[in-house]
Write a protein that holds these residues in place. Sequence first.
Motif, mmCIF file in Angstrom:
data_model
loop_
_atom_site.group_PDB
_atom_site.id
_atom_site.type_symbol
_atom_site.label_atom_id
_atom_site.label_comp_id
_atom_site.label_asym_id
_atom_site.label_seq_id
_atom_site.Cartn_x
_atom_site.Cartn_y
_atom_site.Cartn_z
ATOM 1 N N LYS A 110 37.457 39.844 45.356
ATOM 2 C CA LYS A 110 37.241 39.360 46.712
ATOM 3 C C LYS A 110 37.333 40.490 47.725
ATOM 4 O O LYS A 110 36.555 40.561 48.676
ATOM 5 C CB LYS A 110 38.281 38.286 47.064
ATOM 6 C CG LYS A 110 38.095 36.961 46.355
ATOM 7 C CD LYS A 110 39.184 35.985 46.784
ATOM 8 C CE LYS A 110 39.069 34.669 46.036
ATOM 9 N NZ LYS A 110 40.152 33.720 46.424
ATOM 10 N N HIS A 142 30.570 35.877 44.608
ATOM 11 C CA HIS A 142 30.587 36.571 45.888
ATOM 12 C C HIS A 142 29.797 35.845 46.972
ATOM 13 O O HIS A 142 29.915 36.182 48.150
ATOM 14 C CB HIS A 142 30.080 38.004 45.714
ATOM 15 C CG HIS A 142 31.090 38.896 45.067
ATOM 16 N ND1 HIS A 142 32.297 39.186 45.647
ATOM 17 C CD2 HIS A 142 31.085 39.538 43.869
ATOM 18 C CE1 HIS A 142 32.995 39.982 44.856
ATOM 19 N NE2 HIS A 142 32.281 40.202 43.768
ATOM 20 N N VAL A 143 29.037 34.848 46.577
ATOM 21 C CA VAL A 143 28.378 33.998 47.566
ATOM 22 C C VAL A 143 29.203 32.739 47.824
ATOM 23 O O VAL A 143 29.267 32.238 48.943
ATOM 24 C CB VAL A 143 26.951 33.624 47.091
ATOM 25 C CG1 VAL A 143 26.333 32.566 48.001
ATOM 26 C CG2 VAL A 143 26.066 34.866 47.075
ATOM 27 N N HIS A 145 33.051 31.571 46.713
ATOM 28 C CA HIS A 145 34.309 31.835 45.997
ATOM 29 C C HIS A 145 34.842 30.608 45.255
ATOM 30 O O HIS A 145 35.578 30.750 44.274
ATOM 31 C CB HIS A 145 35.384 32.321 46.970
ATOM 32 C CG HIS A 145 35.176 33.739 47.442
ATOM 33 N ND1 HIS A 145 34.429 34.662 46.740
ATOM 34 C CD2 HIS A 145 35.636 34.393 48.548
ATOM 35 C CE1 HIS A 145 34.432 35.807 47.384
ATOM 36 N NE2 HIS A 145 35.148 35.677 48.489
ATOM 37 N N TYR A 195 22.489 29.728 43.491
ATOM 38 C CA TYR A 195 22.417 31.187 43.541
ATOM 39 C C TYR A 195 21.082 31.671 42.978
ATOM 40 O O TYR A 195 20.437 32.560 43.555
ATOM 41 C CB TYR A 195 23.574 31.800 42.758
ATOM 42 C CG TYR A 195 23.539 33.313 42.716
ATOM 43 C CD1 TYR A 195 23.935 34.070 43.814
ATOM 44 C CD2 TYR A 195 23.096 33.984 41.574
ATOM 45 C CE1 TYR A 195 23.900 35.457 43.778
ATOM 46 C CE2 TYR A 195 23.052 35.372 41.537
ATOM 47 C CZ TYR A 195 23.452 36.102 42.638
ATOM 48 O OH TYR A 195 23.405 37.466 42.606
ATOM 49 N N MET A 292 23.716 39.425 48.360
ATOM 50 C CA MET A 292 25.066 39.668 48.858
ATOM 51 C C MET A 292 25.048 40.047 50.331
ATOM 52 O O MET A 292 25.886 39.614 51.123
ATOM 53 C CB MET A 292 25.727 40.773 48.043
ATOM 54 C CG MET A 292 26.381 40.309 46.765
ATOM 55 S SD MET A 292 27.941 39.470 47.073
ATOM 56 C CE MET A 292 28.970 40.851 47.538
ATOM 57 N N TYR A 295 23.983 36.597 52.171
ATOM 58 C CA TYR A 295 24.754 35.359 52.013
ATOM 59 C C TYR A 295 26.222 35.575 51.654
ATOM 60 O O TYR A 295 27.016 34.642 51.715
ATOM 61 C CB TYR A 295 24.127 34.492 50.911
ATOM 62 C CG TYR A 295 22.719 34.063 51.184
ATOM 63 C CD1 TYR A 295 22.435 32.996 52.038
ATOM 64 C CD2 TYR A 295 21.641 34.733 50.596
ATOM 65 C CE1 TYR A 295 21.129 32.600 52.283
ATOM 66 C CE2 TYR A 295 20.334 34.340 50.837
ATOM 67 C CZ TYR A 295 20.086 33.278 51.677
ATOM 68 O OH TYR A 295 18.788 32.882 51.916
ATOM 69 N N GLY A 296 26.591 36.787 51.245
ATOM 70 C CA GLY A 296 27.949 37.030 50.777
ATOM 71 C C GLY A 296 28.956 37.118 51.911
ATOM 72 O O GLY A 296 28.601 37.246 53.089
ATOM 73 N N ARG A 297 30.226 37.047 51.524
ATOM 74 C CA ARG A 297 31.297 37.174 52.511
ATOM 75 C C ARG A 297 31.323 38.587 53.095
ATOM 76 O O ARG A 297 31.737 38.777 54.237
ATOM 77 C CB ARG A 297 32.649 36.872 51.851
ATOM 78 C CG ARG A 297 32.727 35.510 51.165
ATOM 79 C CD ARG A 297 32.647 34.371 52.158
ATOM 80 N NE ARG A 297 32.713 33.078 51.488
ATOM 81 C CZ ARG A 297 33.849 32.418 51.254
ATOM 82 N NH1 ARG A 297 35.021 32.948 51.605
ATOM 83 N NH2 ARG A 297 33.832 31.241 50.668
#
Length: 372
Positions: A110, A142-143, A145, A195, A292, A295-297
Amino acid sequence: MLVNQLSIHNLRNLDNPSLSFSSHLNIIYGPNAAGKSSLLEALYILGNGRSFRTTKHNKVINDEYNDFTIFAKLESSGIRHQLGFSRQRNGETAIKLNSEPVKRLSTLAKLSPVQILSPEQYDLLVKGPSSRRKQLDWGVFHVEHSVLSLWQKCHKILLQRNQLLKRQSPYKDISIWDKQLVTLSEQVTQLRQAYCDKITPLFRQYCQDFLGQYDLSLQLYPGWSDRKDIGLQQIYSEQFEKDKQLGYTQSSIHKADLKFVLDQTKRAGDYLSRGQQKLLITAFKLAQLKVMQEYGRQTPLFLLDDIGAELDAHHQQQLLNVLANQPPNQQTFITCVHLEPLKPLIEQYDDVKMFHVEHGHIKEVSVDAAAL
């Protein structure tokens, strides 16, 4: 995700470097076997707790020592952190985040996501489904959790179910677990499919750029075949006697696979040449990076190991063109033997750091000193 500083102790042949990096582009160059990949390996371990080059932890530790240590100052989701990781020869690990002990490797994932394209990755098409499933789940995690918690619950129920199967328990005892297992399996599969839906158009576009004439796509195999369209609950009921005979559950999310498909029906690995397979994996990794970013954090580190070894000059240039158009928050590390092919890329970046590696010694050099 941004690594500002990195200190490495007793890792392979590296001479215990302490380095500060560019927030955008970092070039590590030098002769073969100098230690370039070992630097990327340290960065990868920070986000995964393991090497991308070997499954044998002892291989990573310098022969003269009993452990290695990596310490980093980094920024994650806009917050500054200090992260330390060490591993002993007996396999024991110690992780500290801001001086506090950390027990779960998922915390690393994370905090410091890492995407890598290296020679070790090019066998993804011809390896077993486990490697592709791990790469898929890395992207899903990663998109979203929440997939980790669902996966862990599913795994616990599968363990319980398999234990009952080995004891030859009647189906009425097992069916109690099946209802929960079906719900969790469907939730994990929905996140995996979502995803795949995100990554597929990007993957197809990159494949078009790198491979041109081929019609390539991704297909998710959930871990079970439902040709009769009866649903997973009924599949478990119909497969019970066979599962009991085998002593394990045949159909589950742990059997899932990400299939690379040519012309809608053919396994790409069976038809593409070795060179074409490398280009396909390059397209896939770039698509994962793009997803990523969108859309990822947070944006992952992108590690590109030994760019000159696996791609011809034309496709190297195509890859460099993609890298030249990365968003400003993308931190990239590239290793190479020769700098000349990277010159056009370096000229497009205002913030570049260069490091020369020889016999395990890493020295930062100016762009001018690198004779570009």
